[in-house]
Design a protein around this motif. Sequence first.
Motif, PDB file in Angstrom:
ATOM      1  N   GLU A 150       0.809  -1.213   0.000  1.00 12.74           N
ATOM      2  CA  GLU A 150       0.000   0.000   0.000  1.00 12.74           C
ATOM      3  C   GLU A 150       0.850   1.275   0.000  1.00 12.74           C
ATOM      4  O   GLU A 150       0.552   2.229  -0.713  1.00 12.74           O
ATOM      5  CB  GLU A 150      -0.934   0.010   1.208  1.00 12.74           C
ATOM      6  CG  GLU A 150      -1.905   1.153   1.195  1.00 12.74           C
ATOM      7  CD  GLU A 150      -2.885   1.085   2.349  1.00 12.74           C
ATOM      8  OE1 GLU A 150      -3.391   2.149   2.713  1.00 12.74           O
ATOM      9  OE2 GLU A 150      -3.131  -0.016   2.868  1.00 12.74           O
ATOM     10  N   GLU A 151       1.915   1.305   0.796  1.00 11.59           N
ATOM     11  CA  GLU A 151       2.755   2.504   0.871  1.00 11.59           C
ATOM     12  C   GLU A 151       3.387   2.821  -0.479  1.00 11.59           C
ATOM     13  O   GLU A 151       3.431   3.971  -0.908  1.00 11.59           O
ATOM     14  CB  GLU A 151       3.844   2.322   1.927  1.00 11.59           C
ATOM     15  CG  GLU A 151       4.686   3.554   2.136  1.00 11.59           C
ATOM     16  CD  GLU A 151       5.707   3.362   3.239  1.00 11.59           C
ATOM     17  OE1 GLU A 151       6.789   3.946   3.110  1.00 11.59           O
ATOM     18  OE2 GLU A 151       5.419   2.633   4.203  1.00 11.59           O
ATOM     19  N   HIS A 152       3.876   1.787  -1.152  1.00 12.34           N
ATOM     20  CA  HIS A 152       4.479   1.995  -2.463  1.00 12.34           C
ATOM     21  C   HIS A 152       3.426   2.378  -3.510  1.00 12.34           C
ATOM     22  O   HIS A 152       3.689   3.190  -4.393  1.00 12.34           O
ATOM     23  CB  HIS A 152       5.236   0.745  -2.908  1.00 12.34           C
ATOM     24  CG  HIS A 152       6.524   0.563  -2.186  1.00 12.34           C
ATOM     25  ND1 HIS A 152       6.592  -0.040  -0.956  1.00 12.34           N
ATOM     26  CD2 HIS A 152       7.785   0.907  -2.506  1.00 12.34           C
ATOM     27  CE1 HIS A 152       7.849  -0.061  -0.553  1.00 12.34           C
ATOM     28  NE2 HIS A 152       8.589   0.511  -1.475  1.00 12.34           N
TER      29      HIS A 152
END
Length: 68
Positions: free
Chosen positions: A21-23
Amino acid sequence: MAILSVDVLERFLAVFSELGEEHALFAVRLRRELKPVPNNPTFVWMPLERFAFLLNDGLPLGPDDGQD
């Protein structure tokens, strides 16, 4: 600034979307920051810092922390 073709950029960002999700959020933010190259819609400009982040698999560039 770094210049990339839209096709190459999308290949990089497709990999980022699979990393979590962060990427995936980074990929969305990066798309917002891109600027089209005047007179050539197949290329985009991006900040050099973002390009380095993209090449470094999502890790910021900088000196090692000495914990190797």
